[in-house]
Design a protein around this motif. Structure first.
Motif, PDB file in Angstrom:
ATOM      1  N   LYS A  47       0.826  -1.207   0.000  1.00 11.77           N
ATOM      2  CA  LYS A  47       0.000   0.000   0.000  1.00 11.77           C
ATOM      3  C   LYS A  47       0.859   1.255   0.000  1.00 11.77           C
ATOM      4  O   LYS A  47       0.527   2.252  -0.659  1.00 11.77           O
ATOM      5  N   ALA A  48       1.971   1.208   0.712  1.00 11.53           N
ATOM      6  CA  ALA A  48       2.852   2.371   0.809  1.00 11.53           C
ATOM      7  C   ALA A  48       3.475   2.735  -0.534  1.00 11.53           C
ATOM      8  O   ALA A  48       3.917   3.879  -0.728  1.00 11.53           O
ATOM      9  N   GLN A  49       3.526   1.781  -1.466  1.00 11.68           N
ATOM     10  CA  GLN A  49       4.121   2.041  -2.777  1.00 11.68           C
ATOM     11  C   GLN A  49       3.108   2.572  -3.784  1.00 11.68           C
ATOM     12  O   GLN A  49       3.478   2.904  -4.911  1.00 11.68           O
ATOM     13  N   ARG A  50       1.859   2.659  -3.396  1.00 16.10           N
ATOM     14  CA  ARG A  50       0.832   3.170  -4.303  1.00 16.10           C
ATOM     15  C   ARG A  50       0.707   4.679  -4.161  1.00 16.10           C
ATOM     16  O   ARG A  50       0.699   5.203  -3.059  1.00 16.10           O
ATOM     17  N   GLY A  70      -7.701   3.163  -9.084  1.00 14.95           N
ATOM     18  CA  GLY A  70      -6.782   3.126  -7.959  1.00 14.95           C
ATOM     19  C   GLY A  70      -5.429   3.720  -8.296  1.00 14.95           C
ATOM     20  O   GLY A  70      -5.058   3.881  -9.467  1.00 14.95           O
ATOM     21  N   GLY A  71      -4.683   4.054  -7.258  1.00 17.93           N
ATOM     22  CA  GLY A  71      -3.357   4.619  -7.453  1.00 17.93           C
ATOM     23  C   GLY A  71      -2.404   3.600  -8.034  1.00 17.93           C
ATOM     24  O   GLY A  71      -2.466   2.409  -7.706  1.00 17.93           O
ATOM     25  N   TYR A 126      -3.423   1.264 -14.476  1.00 17.14           N
ATOM     26  CA  TYR A 126      -4.530   0.641 -15.209  1.00 17.14           C
ATOM     27  C   TYR A 126      -5.540   1.718 -15.597  1.00 17.14           C
ATOM     28  O   TYR A 126      -5.855   2.613 -14.825  1.00 17.14           O
ATOM     29  N   ASN A 127      -6.057   1.579 -16.812  1.00 17.93           N
ATOM     30  CA  ASN A 127      -7.056   2.536 -17.266  1.00 17.93           C
ATOM     31  C   ASN A 127      -7.941   1.892 -18.341  1.00 17.93           C
ATOM     32  O   ASN A 127      -7.531   0.973 -19.003  1.00 17.93           O
TER      33      ASN A 127
END
Length: 216
Positions: free
Chosen positions: A122-125, A134-135, A215-216
Protein backbone atom coordinates in the motif's frame (compact mmCIF):
# COMPACT_ATOMS: atom_id res chain seq x y z
CA UNK A 1 -14.05 -3.11 -22.94
CA UNK A 2 -10.73 -4.46 -21.66
CA UNK A 3 -8.52 -2.84 -19.06
CA UNK A 4 -5.22 -1.55 -20.44
CA UNK A 5 -2.01 -1.70 -18.43
CA UNK A 6 0.31 1.27 -18.87
CA UNK A 7 3.97 1.06 -17.91
CA UNK A 8 5.57 4.47 -17.43
CA UNK A 9 9.23 5.21 -16.69
CA UNK A 10 10.20 8.63 -15.41
CA UNK A 11 12.88 10.40 -13.42
CA UNK A 12 12.17 11.59 -9.88
CA UNK A 13 11.60 15.14 -11.15
CA UNK A 14 9.17 13.91 -13.80
CA UNK A 15 7.35 11.81 -11.21
CA UNK A 16 6.83 14.91 -9.08
CA UNK A 17 5.33 16.70 -12.08
CA UNK A 18 2.88 13.84 -12.60
CA UNK A 19 1.91 13.91 -8.94
CA UNK A 20 1.10 17.61 -9.22
CA UNK A 21 -0.85 17.22 -12.48
CA UNK A 22 -1.63 13.58 -13.43
CA UNK A 23 -3.17 14.52 -16.80
CA UNK A 24 0.36 15.30 -18.00
CA UNK A 25 0.80 11.55 -18.35
CA UNK A 26 -1.17 11.57 -21.60
CA UNK A 27 0.77 14.58 -22.92
CA UNK A 28 4.33 13.39 -22.24
CA UNK A 29 5.29 12.96 -25.87
CA UNK A 30 4.64 16.62 -26.55
CA UNK A 31 6.14 18.00 -23.34
CA UNK A 32 9.84 18.81 -23.29
CA UNK A 33 9.89 18.33 -19.52
CA UNK A 34 9.38 14.61 -20.12
CA UNK A 35 12.37 14.09 -22.38
CA UNK A 36 13.61 10.50 -22.10
CA UNK A 37 10.45 9.42 -20.25
CA UNK A 38 8.69 6.43 -21.84
CA UNK A 39 5.33 4.71 -21.84
CA UNK A 40 4.29 1.22 -22.92
CA UNK A 41 0.68 0.09 -23.09
CA UNK A 42 -0.41 -3.54 -23.11
CA UNK A 43 -4.05 -4.36 -23.67
CA UNK A 44 -5.63 -7.65 -22.61
CA UNK A 45 -2.35 -9.53 -23.08
CA UNK A 46 -1.00 -8.39 -19.68
CA UNK A 47 -3.38 -10.84 -17.98
CA UNK A 48 -2.10 -13.68 -20.14
CA UNK A 49 1.63 -12.99 -19.98
CA UNK A 50 1.47 -12.75 -16.18
CA UNK A 51 -0.10 -16.24 -16.16
CA UNK A 52 2.61 -17.56 -18.50
CA UNK A 53 5.41 -15.98 -16.47
CA UNK A 54 4.33 -16.40 -12.85
CA UNK A 55 3.84 -19.67 -10.91
CA UNK A 56 1.87 -17.77 -8.27
CA UNK A 57 -0.48 -16.31 -10.88
CA UNK A 58 -1.19 -19.78 -12.24
CA UNK A 59 -2.05 -21.08 -8.76
CA UNK A 60 -4.26 -18.06 -8.12
CA UNK A 61 -6.14 -18.72 -11.34
CA UNK A 62 -6.71 -22.34 -10.37
CA UNK A 63 -8.19 -21.17 -7.07
CA UNK A 64 -10.31 -18.52 -8.82
CA UNK A 65 -11.84 -21.00 -11.26
CA UNK A 66 -12.59 -23.45 -8.43
CA UNK A 67 -14.36 -20.67 -6.51
CA UNK A 68 -16.38 -19.70 -9.57
CA UNK A 69 -17.49 -23.32 -10.02
CA UNK A 70 -18.66 -23.50 -6.41
CA UNK A 71 -20.43 -20.13 -6.61
CA UNK A 72 -22.15 -21.20 -9.82
CA UNK A 73 -23.48 -24.33 -8.11
CA UNK A 74 -24.68 -22.26 -5.17
CA UNK A 75 -26.52 -19.85 -7.43
CA UNK A 76 -28.41 -22.77 -8.94
CA UNK A 77 -29.22 -24.22 -5.54
CA UNK A 78 -31.53 -23.03 -2.80
CA UNK A 79 -29.04 -24.23 -0.21
CA UNK A 80 -26.38 -21.73 0.80
CA UNK A 81 -23.17 -22.78 2.55
CA UNK A 82 -21.40 -21.05 5.39
CA UNK A 83 -17.82 -19.79 5.15
CA UNK A 84 -16.19 -23.01 6.34
CA UNK A 85 -18.35 -25.18 4.09
CA UNK A 86 -17.55 -22.94 1.14
CA UNK A 87 -13.83 -23.30 1.80
CA UNK A 88 -14.13 -27.09 1.88
CA UNK A 89 -16.19 -27.05 -1.31
CA UNK A 90 -13.48 -25.01 -3.06
CA UNK A 91 -10.81 -27.43 -1.88
CA UNK A 92 -12.86 -30.35 -3.21
CA UNK A 93 -13.29 -28.57 -6.52
CA UNK A 94 -9.53 -27.94 -6.70
CA UNK A 95 -8.82 -31.65 -6.21
CA UNK A 96 -11.49 -32.55 -8.75
CA UNK A 97 -9.61 -30.40 -11.27
CA UNK A 98 -6.39 -32.21 -10.40
CA UNK A 99 -4.88 -29.45 -8.24
CA UNK A 100 -3.66 -29.27 -4.68
CA UNK A 101 -5.31 -26.50 -2.60
CA UNK A 102 -2.79 -23.86 -1.55
CA UNK A 103 -2.88 -20.60 0.34
CA UNK A 104 -1.72 -18.26 -2.43
CA UNK A 105 -2.04 -15.22 -0.15
CA UNK A 106 0.81 -16.62 1.94
CA UNK A 107 3.07 -17.03 -1.09
CA UNK A 108 5.60 -14.29 -1.88
CA UNK A 109 4.88 -12.35 -5.06
CA UNK A 110 7.54 -13.15 -7.63
CA UNK A 111 9.32 -10.27 -9.41
CA UNK A 112 7.76 -10.90 -12.82
CA UNK A 113 4.25 -10.81 -11.36
CA UNK A 114 5.16 -7.56 -9.63
CA UNK A 115 6.48 -6.11 -12.84
CA UNK A 116 3.66 -7.18 -15.12
CA UNK A 117 0.69 -6.55 -12.84
CA UNK A 118 2.10 -3.81 -10.64
CA UNK A 119 1.63 -5.62 -7.35
CA UNK A 120 3.06 -3.79 -4.39
CA UNK A 121 2.52 -2.71 -0.81
CA UNK A 122 0.00 0.00 0.00
CA UNK A 123 2.85 2.37 0.81
CA UNK A 124 4.12 2.04 -2.78
CA UNK A 125 0.83 3.17 -4.30
CA UNK A 126 0.53 6.81 -5.28
CA UNK A 127 -3.01 8.02 -4.65
CA UNK A 128 -2.20 11.39 -6.25
CA UNK A 129 -2.09 9.70 -9.67
CA UNK A 130 -5.46 8.02 -10.05
CA UNK A 131 -7.45 7.63 -13.25
CA UNK A 132 -10.33 5.71 -11.69
CA UNK A 133 -8.86 2.27 -11.01
CA UNK A 134 -6.78 3.13 -7.96
CA UNK A 135 -3.36 4.62 -7.45
CA UNK A 136 -0.57 3.10 -9.52
CA UNK A 137 2.23 1.03 -8.09
CA UNK A 138 5.43 3.09 -8.13
CA UNK A 139 8.71 1.19 -8.21
CA UNK A 140 11.87 3.00 -7.14
CA UNK A 141 15.04 2.42 -9.21
CA UNK A 142 16.36 -0.29 -6.87
CA UNK A 143 13.21 -2.39 -7.28
CA UNK A 144 13.07 -1.64 -11.01
CA UNK A 145 16.56 -3.15 -11.27
CA UNK A 146 15.49 -6.23 -9.27
CA UNK A 147 12.54 -6.76 -11.61
CA UNK A 148 14.70 -6.19 -14.68
CA UNK A 149 17.27 -8.70 -13.39
CA UNK A 150 14.50 -11.26 -12.85
CA UNK A 151 13.27 -10.81 -16.43
CA UNK A 152 16.82 -11.21 -17.71
CA UNK A 153 17.18 -14.57 -15.96
CA UNK A 154 14.03 -16.10 -17.48
CA UNK A 155 14.47 -18.02 -20.72
CA UNK A 156 11.76 -17.52 -23.31
CA UNK A 157 11.55 -21.29 -23.67
CA UNK A 158 10.25 -21.42 -20.08
CA UNK A 159 7.49 -18.96 -20.98
CA UNK A 160 6.55 -20.88 -24.11
CA UNK A 161 6.45 -24.14 -22.14
CA UNK A 162 3.42 -22.80 -20.26
CA UNK A 163 1.50 -22.01 -23.45
CA UNK A 164 -1.16 -24.67 -23.82
CA UNK A 165 -4.53 -23.59 -25.17
CA UNK A 166 -6.43 -26.49 -23.56
CA UNK A 167 -5.01 -25.67 -20.13
CA UNK A 168 -5.58 -21.96 -20.63
CA UNK A 169 -9.19 -22.60 -21.62
CA UNK A 170 -9.66 -24.80 -18.54
CA UNK A 171 -8.55 -21.95 -16.29
CA UNK A 172 -10.18 -19.14 -18.28
CA UNK A 173 -6.88 -17.29 -18.64
CA UNK A 174 -7.47 -13.67 -19.55
CA UNK A 175 -11.13 -14.41 -20.25
CA UNK A 176 -10.23 -15.40 -23.83
CA UNK A 177 -11.70 -18.15 -26.02
CA UNK A 178 -8.58 -20.27 -26.24
CA UNK A 179 -10.24 -23.17 -28.03
CA UNK A 180 -11.01 -20.83 -30.90
CA UNK A 181 -7.54 -19.26 -31.00
CA UNK A 182 -4.65 -20.59 -33.07
CA UNK A 183 -1.26 -21.57 -31.71
CA UNK A 184 0.19 -18.68 -33.71
CA UNK A 185 -1.29 -16.26 -31.15
CA UNK A 186 1.76 -16.97 -28.99
CA UNK A 187 4.36 -15.86 -31.53
CA UNK A 188 2.19 -13.11 -33.03
CA UNK A 189 0.94 -11.43 -29.85
CA UNK A 190 1.90 -12.93 -26.49
CA UNK A 191 5.65 -13.26 -26.94
CA UNK A 192 5.99 -9.74 -28.40
CA UNK A 193 4.02 -8.35 -25.42
CA UNK A 194 6.19 -10.25 -22.96
CA UNK A 195 9.36 -9.05 -24.68
CA UNK A 196 8.11 -5.47 -24.70
CA UNK A 197 7.52 -5.47 -20.93
CA UNK A 198 10.86 -7.17 -20.27
CA UNK A 199 12.76 -4.69 -22.46
CA UNK A 200 10.88 -1.79 -20.85
CA UNK A 201 12.19 -2.76 -17.43
CA UNK A 202 15.70 -3.29 -18.82
CA UNK A 203 15.76 0.24 -20.25
CA UNK A 204 14.23 1.73 -17.09
CA UNK A 205 16.84 0.02 -14.94
CA UNK A 206 19.66 1.24 -17.19
CA UNK A 207 18.36 4.82 -16.91
CA UNK A 208 17.79 4.43 -13.15
CA UNK A 209 14.21 5.56 -13.62
CA UNK A 210 11.08 5.01 -11.57
CA UNK A 211 8.39 2.79 -13.07
CA UNK A 212 4.65 3.27 -12.61
CA UNK A 213 2.14 0.54 -13.45
CA UNK A 214 -1.20 2.17 -14.21
CA UNK A 215 -4.53 0.64 -15.21
CA UNK A 216 -7.06 2.54 -17.27
Amino acid sequence: MSIVAYYVQVSLEQLQLLRQKPVLLWQMKNDARFAKAAMLDVDQDWQVISWLASPKKRLEQQDYVARMHVLDREERSTKKTDKEAFKKAVEQEMRKMGNQPQDTDAMPTDPLLKGIEGRCDKAQRDTAINFGLGGPCVYAPTEVKAIADAFALVKESAIKAQFNRATMAKYDVGGMSWKEEKDSVYEDFLLPSYRAVSQFYQSAAKAQNYVLVIYN
